[in-house]
Write an enzyme that holds these catalytic residues in place. Sequence first.
Site, PDB file in Angstrom:
ATOM      1  N   GLY A  63       0.776  -1.238   0.000  1.00 52.08           N
ATOM      2  CA  GLY A  63       0.000   0.000   0.000  1.00 52.08           C
ATOM      3  C   GLY A  63       0.806   1.285   0.000  1.00 52.08           C
ATOM      4  O   GLY A  63       0.231   2.360  -0.135  1.00 52.08           O
ATOM      5  N   LEU A  64       2.130   1.201   0.151  1.00 53.27           N
ATOM      6  CA  LEU A  64       2.911   2.447   0.189  1.00 53.27           C
ATOM      7  C   LEU A  64       3.499   2.819  -1.166  1.00 53.27           C
ATOM      8  O   LEU A  64       4.324   3.712  -1.272  1.00 53.27           O
ATOM      9  CB  LEU A  64       4.051   2.332   1.217  1.00 53.27           C
ATOM     10  CG  LEU A  64       3.606   2.224   2.674  1.00 53.27           C
ATOM     11  CD1 LEU A  64       4.822   2.213   3.589  1.00 53.27           C
ATOM     12  CD2 LEU A  64       2.678   3.368   3.064  1.00 53.27           C
ATOM     13  N   TYR A 195       7.569  -9.195 -15.283  1.00 51.38           N
ATOM     14  CA  TYR A 195       6.369  -8.495 -14.806  1.00 51.38           C
ATOM     15  C   TYR A 195       5.143  -8.943 -15.604  1.00 51.38           C
ATOM     16  O   TYR A 195       4.112  -9.323 -15.038  1.00 51.38           O
ATOM     17  CB  TYR A 195       6.588  -6.985 -14.964  1.00 51.38           C
ATOM     18  CG  TYR A 195       5.420  -6.118 -14.559  1.00 51.38           C
ATOM     19  CD1 TYR A 195       5.030  -5.995 -13.230  1.00 51.38           C
ATOM     20  CD2 TYR A 195       4.715  -5.375 -15.529  1.00 51.38           C
ATOM     21  CE1 TYR A 195       3.976  -5.170 -12.868  1.00 51.38           C
ATOM     22  CE2 TYR A 195       3.664  -4.554 -15.169  1.00 51.38           C
ATOM     23  CZ  TYR A 195       3.298  -4.455 -13.839  1.00 51.38           C
ATOM     24  OH  TYR A 195       2.249  -3.635 -13.484  1.00 51.38           O
ATOM     25  N   LYS A 199       1.857 -11.113 -14.517  1.00 52.67           N
ATOM     26  CA  LYS A 199       0.494 -10.562 -14.593  1.00 52.67           C
ATOM     27  C   LYS A 199      -0.439 -11.528 -15.339  1.00 52.67           C
ATOM     28  O   LYS A 199      -1.590 -11.710 -14.945  1.00 52.67           O
ATOM     29  CB  LYS A 199       0.496  -9.184 -15.265  1.00 52.67           C
ATOM     30  CG  LYS A 199       1.074  -8.071 -14.389  1.00 52.67           C
ATOM     31  CD  LYS A 199       0.301  -7.886 -13.102  1.00 52.67           C
ATOM     32  CE  LYS A 199       0.790  -6.738 -12.257  1.00 52.67           C
ATOM     33  NZ  LYS A 199       0.172  -6.642 -10.930  1.00 52.67           N
TER      34      LYS A 199
END
Length: 373
Positions: A63-64, A195, A199
Amino acid sequence: MPVIRMLSRVVSQMQQSPACGCWLLAVPARFLGTLPRQVQSDASFHSVSFSEIDHPRILITGGLGQLGVGLANFLRKRFGKQNVILSDIRKPPNHIFHSGPFIYSDILDYKHLREVVVNNRITWLFHYSALLSAVGETNVSLARAVNITGLHNVLDVAAEHSLRLFVPSSIGAFGPTSPRNPTPDLCIQRPRTIYGVSKVHAELMGEYYCYRYGLDFRCLRYPGIISADTQPGGGTTDYAVQMFHDAAKNGKFECNLKPTTRLPMMYIDDCLRATLEVMEAPADSLSMRTYNISAMSFTPEELAQEVLKHVPEFQMTYNVDSVRQAIADSWPMNLDDSTARKDWGWKHDFDLPELVTTMMNFHGSDTRVAQAN
Ligand SMILES: NC(=O)c1ccc[n+]([C@@H]2O[C@H](COP(=O)([O-])OP(=O)(O)OC[C@H]3O[C@@H](n4cnc5c(N)ncnc54)[C@H](O)[C@@H]3O)[C@@H](O)[C@H]2O)c1
């Protein structure tokens, strides 16, 4: 009902289901055995109470980063500050720590993740932890661990505890052999970054858990997201965020992509609203579990032209990064998001001119404050 008959009924129901539709109604989790880590779910999402959907208890992982803090603020306005828990493995700055609940949570630590979900009676999980495209190429084994092993932990915890799970996918889930202009929801996906591979894996695993265990998995393929007050985390579309910042601060910008590189982009307000809208959409309105969403598409030189209207002295030079350029050249130029628009009413608010005005107003006021001090 004898097991063989039951299974053959399930298989025939699966064969009748739409290619990308959710087979959840046809395949209740209890028919097909225990969950992967052998902790029996107490209920499928169909039996989650109305109040849990109306007043979810939310956990945001990772979340950061660029998107998580904005998402927490957005969800807290809607569901109340105490009902949205931000988590990460980094230390939060003071203003974030004091803005609402924050806890340490490493998605690679499965037992701890489960403890967080149980102790906080989580009902919705937004899984934002990831290593992004450019950063992932510099540390493939860490990207594989965080983006793939971490996802497995999240999927298992979510399935065990009947969570509604949101996992963002990306334009990076497509590759050079995908149609690029426009890119439909369903087409060949052979990405060439760890990545992108992670995904595609997340999309497929989430959909599989939906069919197999009744997990209420929801996924949007985000374009490059542009935000004013948070720093991007190492993606190929980061140049656009940086251009606004540098134009306002120095009147010039060095771009690491070629001038004609066209990529889909979205302002963060649209991205966060889409995320909540798909989470709130009734399950029977979702003909798929992974949707493209789109707002605008531009090249560095088109963005620079728009920035020039606000900063007439703005100058852009190019110093192309071959790794990022190769990634960008394999990604969609435009996403076809017509299914999201049809199924759950997706509609973007920000086109290129509104985006640039909003970003320059934000950075312009920053610069003026900095000069005044
Ligand atoms: N920002 C974009 O333009 C964009 C576009 C498409 C998709 N997405 C997706 O949206 C999500 C959020 O993106 P973002 O830009 O905020 O990413 P980011 O890189 O800015 O933040 C990711 C966060 O994950 C955290 N993290 C790393 N390892 C972790 C671990 N083991 N346990 C818990 N947390 C860990 C990091 O500390 C970081 O704060 C990602 O899944 C990303 O793939 C983002």
